[in-house]
Motif scaffolding. Structure first.
Motif, short mmCIF file in Angstrom:
data_model
loop_
_atom_site.label_atom_id
_atom_site.label_comp_id
_atom_site.label_asym_id
_atom_site.label_seq_id
_atom_site.Cartn_x
_atom_site.Cartn_y
_atom_site.Cartn_z
N GLY A 547 19.29 3.36 46.95
CA GLY A 547 19.50 4.31 48.03
C GLY A 547 19.96 5.69 47.60
N ARG A 548 20.16 5.91 46.30
CA ARG A 548 20.72 7.19 45.85
C ARG A 548 19.73 8.03 45.04
NH1 ARG A 548 25.04 5.55 42.31
NH2 ARG A 548 25.20 7.78 41.88
N LEU A 549 18.48 7.65 45.00
CA LEU A 549 17.48 8.41 44.27
C LEU A 549 17.16 9.69 45.03
CD1 LEU A 549 15.18 5.44 43.26
CD2 LEU A 549 16.77 6.67 41.78
N ALA A 550 17.29 10.85 44.37
CA ALA A 550 17.12 12.15 45.03
C ALA A 550 15.71 12.68 44.78
CB ALA A 550 18.15 13.14 44.50
N LEU A 551 15.21 13.46 45.74
CA LEU A 551 13.86 14.02 45.62
C LEU A 551 13.79 15.12 44.57
CD1 LEU A 551 12.64 14.21 49.32
CD2 LEU A 551 12.23 12.43 47.61
N ALA A 552 14.87 15.86 44.39
CA ALA A 552 14.89 16.95 43.41
C ALA A 552 16.33 17.22 43.04
CB ALA A 552 14.23 18.21 43.98
N SER A 553 16.53 17.92 41.94
CA SER A 553 17.88 18.17 41.44
C SER A 553 17.92 19.50 40.71
CB SER A 553 18.31 17.04 40.49
OG SER A 553 19.56 17.34 39.89
N GLY A 554 19.11 20.06 40.66
CA GLY A 554 19.32 21.26 39.85
C GLY A 554 20.02 20.96 38.56
N ARG A 555 20.05 19.68 38.16
CA ARG A 555 20.73 19.28 36.93
C ARG A 555 19.72 18.74 35.92
NH1 ARG A 555 24.19 16.62 40.83
NH2 ARG A 555 26.13 17.77 41.11
N ASP A 556 20.07 18.82 34.65
CA ASP A 556 19.25 18.26 33.57
C ASP A 556 20.19 17.89 32.43
OD1 ASP A 556 17.48 17.55 31.62
OD2 ASP A 556 16.34 19.43 31.62
N SER A 557 20.82 16.74 32.56
CA SER A 557 21.80 16.31 31.56
C SER A 557 21.15 15.97 30.23
CB SER A 557 22.56 15.08 32.09
OG SER A 557 23.21 15.36 33.30
N LEU A 558 19.90 15.54 30.25
CA LEU A 558 19.22 15.19 29.01
C LEU A 558 19.04 16.43 28.14
CD1 LEU A 558 17.74 13.24 27.17
CD2 LEU A 558 15.72 13.46 28.64
N SER A 559 18.56 17.52 28.71
CA SER A 559 18.42 18.76 27.95
C SER A 559 19.78 19.25 27.46
CB SER A 559 17.76 19.84 28.81
OG SER A 559 16.44 19.48 29.15
N ALA A 560 20.78 19.12 28.32
CA ALA A 560 22.13 19.56 27.94
C ALA A 560 22.66 18.77 26.75
CB ALA A 560 23.07 19.44 29.13
N SER A 561 22.24 17.51 26.63
CA SER A 561 22.70 16.70 25.50
C SER A 561 22.18 17.23 24.19
CB SER A 561 22.26 15.24 25.69
OG SER A 561 22.91 14.66 26.80
N LEU A 562 20.94 17.70 24.18
CA LEU A 562 20.40 18.27 22.94
C LEU A 562 21.13 19.57 22.60
CD1 LEU A 562 16.77 18.38 21.73
CD2 LEU A 562 18.07 20.50 21.75
N VAL A 563 21.38 20.40 23.60
CA VAL A 563 22.09 21.66 23.35
C VAL A 563 23.48 21.38 22.78
CG1 VAL A 563 23.03 23.74 24.42
CG2 VAL A 563 20.78 22.89 25.12
N ALA A 564 24.18 20.44 23.40
CA ALA A 564 25.55 20.15 22.99
C ALA A 564 25.63 19.49 21.62
CB ALA A 564 26.23 19.25 24.04
N ALA A 565 24.52 18.84 21.20
CA ALA A 565 24.56 18.07 19.95
C ALA A 565 24.58 18.95 18.71
CB ALA A 565 23.34 17.15 19.88
N VAL A 566 24.12 20.19 18.81
CA VAL A 566 23.89 20.98 17.61
C VAL A 566 25.18 21.18 16.81
CG1 VAL A 566 23.05 23.18 16.72
CG2 VAL A 566 21.92 22.11 18.66
N ASP A 567 26.29 21.43 17.46
CA ASP A 567 27.55 21.62 16.74
C ASP A 567 28.03 20.36 16.03
OD1 ASP A 567 28.19 24.26 16.89
OD2 ASP A 567 29.31 24.11 18.76
N GLU A 568 27.53 19.20 16.46
CA GLU A 568 28.03 17.93 15.93
C GLU A 568 27.06 17.28 14.96
OE1 GLU A 568 28.80 15.56 19.34
OE2 GLU A 568 30.06 17.06 20.31
N LEU A 569 25.92 17.90 14.68
CA LEU A 569 24.94 17.26 13.81
C LEU A 569 25.43 17.25 12.37
CD1 LEU A 569 21.58 18.73 15.16
CD2 LEU A 569 22.47 16.41 15.48
N PRO A 570 25.33 16.11 11.70
CA PRO A 570 25.71 16.06 10.28
C PRO A 570 24.70 16.82 9.43
CG PRO A 570 24.72 13.98 10.94
CD PRO A 570 24.86 14.80 12.19
#
Length: 700
Positions: A547-570
């Motif tokens: 019942g909580r599936l939305a038709l559209a969103s202004g979020r993209d956590s997956l892309s944000a994960s790649l951006v946030a990862a760069v400082d932590e990459l070995p």
């Protein structure tokens, strides 16, 4: 079941031209609407990594940071991280389980604690039955029942599958096997007596069927899952109970969206459900419907209002036994090039009455319901098809090891060896993306619409492209429809069907396009990263939030994960440095995507978008695949699980191929990366283990 063919285009840049891009795009008309509640502004984006990224983040600082996902993030935070894998203490054994399966099952990774199945719980006091142990048992049971596909004495062998395909039917013994294990329970939620508790589990279990025969996977049950998704999402308690009863009793259910004159332009569909005393009267035809001749019930997408717009259609659930046979008929069966065993026909109604209780959800909400249901089916079905590529890769590896040219095996020829390693990497990239899409349904339901469309668009295309690459290694044997390599040719014909289905490639791109400018403004370089559980193949999950599936969103956590990862990459090894450099390239790609998306004209955000907009959607889907690969590798490295998935070699090699798919020319990889991948290809072949993220023991 089927839709118009995918729009042809250059590999890695599917930009439809002419009317094809418009005829398959109606499903996005409501997806383009802004969400009812926009996310509140939060703190400014934190400093992004590396100098170039910091500059990009600073330039986008005017964009407010998306508010954290509420219930989904809470559920993710409460989910405990899966500890380092350890061997299972027991695996459920089916009668006639093969020795190879028993030995391999003992090596199957699981949770660090003692894991047991319900059948062995009494023998292991204090042990806890986990989601992972249950799915391992189901897969091991199914594999052992199917047996070795290369065994000529096996009634479920590849030879029998090919014979059934030539006859235009599903293998009868395979359908009986799935009946015996109650396979329909995989499509029924646990609350209704079935086994459907996780979408990624459904993919893993059903993948074992697709590995043997794509037509069997589609024809036996996936059509029922596509139909049931509508009822689980919006049906009444009575409808859910009744549909569960039908499926658990072994019946089939068909879904009827399609009308040939309109393709995927659902809002133009003419099939009618006119209001009548006590219910509705059905008028019109539905074509290319799987199992129409044997389904016990039909989910019908029907026009209930003559006015144009997204409130013109509704969804009905009609049982065959309640239909007037004088006003209802099944159309002749279609002949198909692929999935020959699927029973594709159609339905014709002439004023056929159905009760008012047949309405699923609210009247006039059919388009919205279809879009929500698509998030479940689009996320799941492409990952199932990975099983067919697994078998095909195994087939070509066997050929390459056994065939000798120029006084050496084909496997020793550099081009052939590189092609096989590349196919393995593409399979892992597809599985990483499919994993993220299915787990996002549980953890990020308000973001799933764009991820589901991306995986339904890109994964089938990559699977088809990879099959073509493998066919070059197989050479003339690729054309043979029988014998040792005959199943490869069948998979070549069957797999492209996954890019069609109830929503073709262009329709999926057109679901993404209207959301690009919104994501560029609100999410990229500004949003919160995804929970770590999104990338854990064996991690626990909360229930499916239908019942909580939305038709559209202004979020993209997956892309944000790649951006946030760069400082932590070995950066201690050559492979880690290669990953780091490739991630920086992907960040450049995201920055360019942001710029191009913000410059889209109003028309280029609609179903009538230009080819350039469709190319943008393609680039974005490839970027999401890269973010998925990076997330899976980082999760494995943190958790200390599968040693291969924790190795940066495969991540670097997979990202390298995705960068090339985007038209980039990254620097050559360290030789050790390619060597590690080829070594894993051979290990899994000789040990009879799957080529996907799960490294599962196989019967053959």
């Amino acid at each position: 079941m089927l839709s118009d063919p995918a729009v042809p285009g250059l590999r890695g840049a599917a930009a439809p031209t002419g009317p094809a891009g418009a005829t398959e795009t109606a499903t996005v008309r409501t997806a383009a609407v802004e969400p009812a509640t926009a996310p509140k502004a939060a703190a400014e984006t934190t400093a992004a990594p590396r100098a170039a990224v910091r500059k990009a983040a600073a330039e986008s600082a005017a964009t407010p940071k998306a508010a954290p996902t509420t219930a989904a993030r809470k559920a993710a935070a409460e989910t405990t991280a899966t500890p380092k894998a350890a061997p299972t203490t027991a695996v459920h054994k089916a009668p006639a389980e093969t020795t190879a399966v028993r030995k391999a099952a003992a090596r199957e990774p699981a949770a660090a604690e003692t894991i047991v199945t319900p059948q062995t719980a009494d023998a292991a006091p204090g042990a806890r039955v986990t989601q992972e142990s249950l799915v391992q048992a189901r897969i091991a049971d199914l594999e052992s029942r199917f047996g070795d596909p290369d065994d000529p004495a096996n009634p479920l062998s590849a030879a029998r599958v090919l014979a059934a395909d030539e006859a235009g039917e599903l293998p009868p013994a395979a359908e009986r096997l799935l009946d015996d294990v109650g396979f329909n329970a995989e499509f029924v939620p646990t609350a209704l007596g079935g086994r459907l508790d996780r979408l990624d589990t459904l993919v893993r279990v059903t993948r074992q069927v697709f590995r043997r025969d794509v037509a069997l996977g589609l024809g036996y049950g996936i059509t029922s899952f596509m139909a049931a998704a509508n009822v689980w999402t919006a049906g009444s308690e009575e409808q859910r109970r009744r549909l569960a009863e039908l499926l658990l009793n072994g019946s089939k259910v068909s879904v009827a969206y399609h009308e040939l004159p309109h393709g995927n332009d659902f809002v133009r569909n003419e099939f009618r459900a006119d209001a009548a005393p006590g219910g509705f009267r059905l008028h019109g035809r539905k074509e290319v419907i799987n199992n129409a001749d044997r389904a016990a019930a039909f989910v019908l997408f029907s026009r209930t209002d003559d006015r144009p717009g997204s409130r013109s259609h509704s969804v009905l659930l009609a049982e065959r036994g309640q239909l007037d046979p004088a006003r209802f008929s099944v159309l002749p069966r279609y002949s198909a090039v692929g999935v020959r065993g699927c029973r594709l026909s159609g339905l014709d109604f002439d004023g056929c009455p159905v009760p008012a209780g047949a309405l699923v959800g609210e009247s006039g909400h059919g388009v919205e319901l279809a879009l929500r249901s698509f998030q479940l089916t689009r996320s799941a079905i492409p990952g199932m098809g990975i099983g067919a590529l697994d078998t095909s890769l195994r087939t070509v590896v066997r050929f390459a090891l056994g065939r000798r040219l120029y006084r050496r095996s084909v496997m020793e020829i550099p081009h052939a060896s590189a092609t096989l390693a590349g196919a393995f990497l593409d399979l892992l990239s597809c599985d990483s993306m499919a994993l993220v899409a299915t787990r996002a349904v549980h953890l990020l339901p308000d973001e799933t619409s764009v991820y589901a469309a991306a995986v339904k668009y890109l994964v089938p295309r990559m699977l088809t492209d990879t099959m073509y690459d493998l066919s070059i290694v197989l050479g003339a044997r690729f054309y043979v429809r029988e014998g040792e390599f005959g199943l490869f040719q069948k998979h070549v014909r069957d797999l492209p069907v996954l890019s069609l289905g109830h929503a073709g490639s262009a329709a999926c791109q057109a679901t993404i396009i209207p959301q690009l400018s919104r994501l560029a403004r609100r999410a990229w370089f500004a949003g919160d990263e995804a929970p770590a559980e999104l990338f854990r193949p064996r991690g626990e999950l909360p229930p499916i939030p239908f019942g909580r599936l939305a038709l559209a969103s202004g979020r993209d956590s997956l892309s944000a994960s790649l951006v946030a990862a760069v400082d932590e990459l070995p950066s201690g090894s050559p492979a880690e440095l290669a990953v780091q450099a490739l991630v920086m390239r992907m960040l450049d790609q995201l920055r360019q995507l942001q710029e191009d998306s913000l410059s889209l004209t109003p028309q280029d955000r609609t179903a009538l978008a230009s080819p350039a907009s469709f190319a943008l959607a393609d680039r974005y889907a490839v970027f999401l695949a890269a973010a998925s690969v990076l997330g899976v590798w980082r999760a494995a490295a943190r958790d200390g699980g599968d040693p291969f998935l924790a190795d940066p070699a495969w991540a670097a090699a997979a990202l390298h191929r995705l960068a090339r798919r985007l038209g980039q020319r990254p620097a050559d990889l360290p030789a050790a990366c390619e060597g590690r991948v080829r070594e894993e290809v051979l290990r899994r072949f000789h040990e009879r283990r799957s080529y996907d993220l799960y490294d599962t023991p196989l019967a053959g």
